[in-house]
Design an enzyme around this catalytic site. Structure first.
Site, PDB file in Angstrom:
ATOM      1  N   LYS A 267     -33.988   1.664  20.474  1.00  0.00           N
ATOM      2  CA  LYS A 267     -34.252   0.052  20.854  1.00  0.00           C
ATOM      3  C   LYS A 267     -32.626   0.870  22.178  1.00  0.00           C
ATOM      4  O   LYS A 267     -32.778   0.220  23.403  1.00  0.00           O
ATOM      5  CB  LYS A 267     -33.202  -0.712  20.229  1.00  0.00           C
ATOM      6  CG  LYS A 267     -33.134  -1.646  19.852  1.00  0.00           C
ATOM      7  CD  LYS A 267     -32.658  -3.121  19.148  1.00  0.00           C
ATOM      8  CE  LYS A 267     -31.891  -2.548  17.778  1.00  0.00           C
ATOM      9  NZ  LYS A 267     -31.894  -3.170  16.848  1.00  0.00           N
ATOM     10  N   ARG A 268     -31.397   1.882  21.620  1.00  0.00           N
ATOM     11  CA  ARG A 268     -30.334   2.240  22.655  1.00  0.00           C
ATOM     12  C   ARG A 268     -31.476   3.058  23.867  1.00  0.00           C
ATOM     13  O   ARG A 268     -31.751   2.742  25.084  1.00  0.00           O
ATOM     14  CB  ARG A 268     -29.889   3.519  21.691  1.00  0.00           C
ATOM     15  CG  ARG A 268     -28.674   2.585  21.638  1.00  0.00           C
ATOM     16  CD  ARG A 268     -27.522   3.948  21.140  1.00  0.00           C
ATOM     17  NE  ARG A 268     -28.542   5.337  20.432  1.00  0.00           N
ATOM     18  CZ  ARG A 268     -28.558   6.169  20.584  1.00  0.00           C
ATOM     19  NH1 ARG A 268     -28.435   6.670  21.699  1.00  0.00           N
ATOM     20  NH2 ARG A 268     -29.440   6.949  20.596  1.00  0.00           N
TER      21      ARG A 268
END
Ligand code: GLU
Length: 502
Positions: A267-268
């Site tokens: 996600k990052r």
């Protein structure tokens, strides 16, 4: 539990089992798609089960996001909730794990009764102490087995102390073998599982590894298709299926999705919510085509596949073992292909929510031929068509005198060229104010002045659209109409005059 015996005993049954702990993730979407394609390819049944036992607050919202975005992709299923917040449909419901607690409790009791599970009274502190000792000795963490063979008296003593027991599954010491449809034969020593595993916590809540097996068995799942990150869990699942006396389903572990540098997609680092792609104007057809190729290919050069064709062609055995690199350029490319494959009318419908409301349907349809080739995502249209609905003053406020100037011209020369362009526009009657006519006139004017066409058009483009990048200039001018074009050129000339005079 309303399991009607016999129903679904025959035939292939697969499931997707998302945990509603976040919005629909690209990896979950791909797993769901592969299950869908597999189910439709073989004519089996597709189940949606919501694994909401561990879900924190907000799980309703995430469930809604997951279901809505699966629908958006065109994925359908036969059992489970059909719409977010709707009823669970199908003979093996409920399809929300949070509503199946009594089944889990009964199945855990069954394992206790056959001594394949036992009550464990170790406190978190005691377990931690053992873990720390193991760490010091550089040993992998492993349950000590302390409560494995308690006598009745020992058990009573713990109960009297008021300790609440967890339930542990007695992990047999063997090598677990299974044939994975993608990875072939997999052998993993049960030793690697870290000893007897908790299946129900001391507060009575069951763990994922246990409920997933109980439910796959209860829902008669024949094929478990899921991400490779679950591969190391599978031996435990196989052992649990056997201990519960169920057939072990066939497994297919699909490759991880990787960033271009081959690290695991996170996600990052990457945009992972399907919703975000949808909001940017990726078409579901492009997204599905793209997701299908993240780990699978038809074995030919073909690359454009509709969902229906994918279902016809998809063979689970052709899914690759190696990680699938997420190539955003490829997604952009596919999106462009799908955008251009739509008729102008179809595209207008898709674009409606991405363009200003002030642009009416007729105006939208008229501008589509100008922007269709230029769009990567539907959201790009907003910026491309904005000049049509912006007030003349707003357009002028987007640039300063410098922004108007051609690379090799100063303010005076730019003003001269733009004045000449204005003359051409003014000399064109409103009824002749069409792209072809305007282009011929302006090209002629540029030539007469000895200017390169591109240099001559630049200040015009900025004056008309307020931008250096725009749809084709003359088509844009035609849509805007003679009066507004003249007004915008006048505004630009006024800006240039401030610097020429200075
Ligand atoms: N709820 C699990 C997940 O979202 C399902 C795993 C499985 O398919 O068994 O990862």
């Amino acid at each position: 539990m309303a399991n009607s015996p016999g129903v679904g005993d025959r035939g292939i049954r697969v499931r997707m089992a998302p945990s509603p702990t976040g919005p629909l993730h690209i990896g979950t979407a791909r797993t769901s798609l592969y299950n869908y394609l597999f189910a439709r390819h073989v004519g089996g049944t597709y189940v949606l089960r919501i694994e909401d036992t561990d879900a924190a607050r907000g799980s309703d919202e995430h469930e809604r996001d997951i279901i809505d975005n699966l629908h958006w992709l065109g994925i359908t299923w036969d059992e489970g909730p059909q719409v977010a917040g709707g009823e669970d449909i199908g003979p093996f419901g409920p399809y929300h794990q949070s509503q199946r607690s009594s089944l889990y409790a009964a199945e855990a009791e069954r394992l206790l009764a056959s001594a394949q599970a036992f009550r464990c009274y170790c406190t978190p502190e005691e377990l931690d102490a053992v873990r720390r000792e193991q760490e010091e000795r550089k040993e992998p963490p492993r349950y000590s087995g302390r409560c494995r063979n308690l006598t009745d008296a020992e058990r009573d003593a713990f109960e009297t102390e008021g300790r609440r027991a967890a339930i542990r599954f007695r992990v047999p010491g063997e090598v677990v073998t299974f044939d994975d449809l993608i990875r072939g034969r997999v052998e993993i020593a049960a030793e690697a599982l870290g000893g007897d595993r908790v299946i129900v916590r001391s507060d009575g809540s069951p763990l994922y590894h246990f409920v997933v097996v109980v439910d796959d068995a209860a829902m008669r799942i024949t094929h478990v298709i899921r991400g490779e990150d679950h591969l190391s869990n599978t031996p435990l699942h196989v052992l649990l299926f056997r201990a519960l006396g169920h057939d072990v389903p066939v497994f297919a572990h699909i490759p991880l999705i990787l960033n271009p540098d081959r690290t695991k997609m996170s996600k990052r680092r990457s945009q992972t919510a399907i919703r975000a792609y949808r909001e940017q104007g990726y078409l579901p057809e492009a997204m599905v085509n793209f997701l299908a190729f993240l780990g699978w290919s038809p074995g030919t050069e073909e690359e454009i596949f509709a969902l229906k064709t994918l279902a016809e062609r998809f063979e689970i055995e052709h899914v690759h073992k190696a990680g699938a690199v997420f190539d955003k350029d490829r997604l952009d490319y596919l999106n462009g292909v799908y955008i251009r494959s739509l008729t102008d009318e179809q595209l207008a419908v898709r674009l409606r929510s991405f363009v200003p409301e002030a642009l009416d349907d007729r105006g939208l349809l008229a501008v589509i031929p100008l922007i269709k080739e230029r769009m990567v995502r539907l959201a790009d249209a907003g910026e491309l068509v904005a000049f049509l609905v912006e007030a003349d003053g707003e357009v002028a406020s987007r640039y300063g005198p410098d922004g108007l100037m051609s690379p090799k011209a100063d303010a005076a020369a730019t003003a001269m060229a733009l004045t000449r362009a204005r003359t051409e526009l003014e000399a064109t009657a409103a009824e002749d104010f069409a792209a072809g006519e305007l282009e011929a006139r302006c090209r002629g004017a540029a030539e007469a002045l000895g200017w390169k066409a591109g240099d001559f058009f630049k200040p015009m483009r900025v004056a008309i659209t307020g931008r250096t990048v725009s749809p084709p200039l003359f088509g844009s001018m035609e849509l805007l109409g003679r009066e507004r074009c003249l007004a915008r050129i006048d505004a630009a000339l006024a800006k240039l005059a401030t610097v020429v005079a200075a």
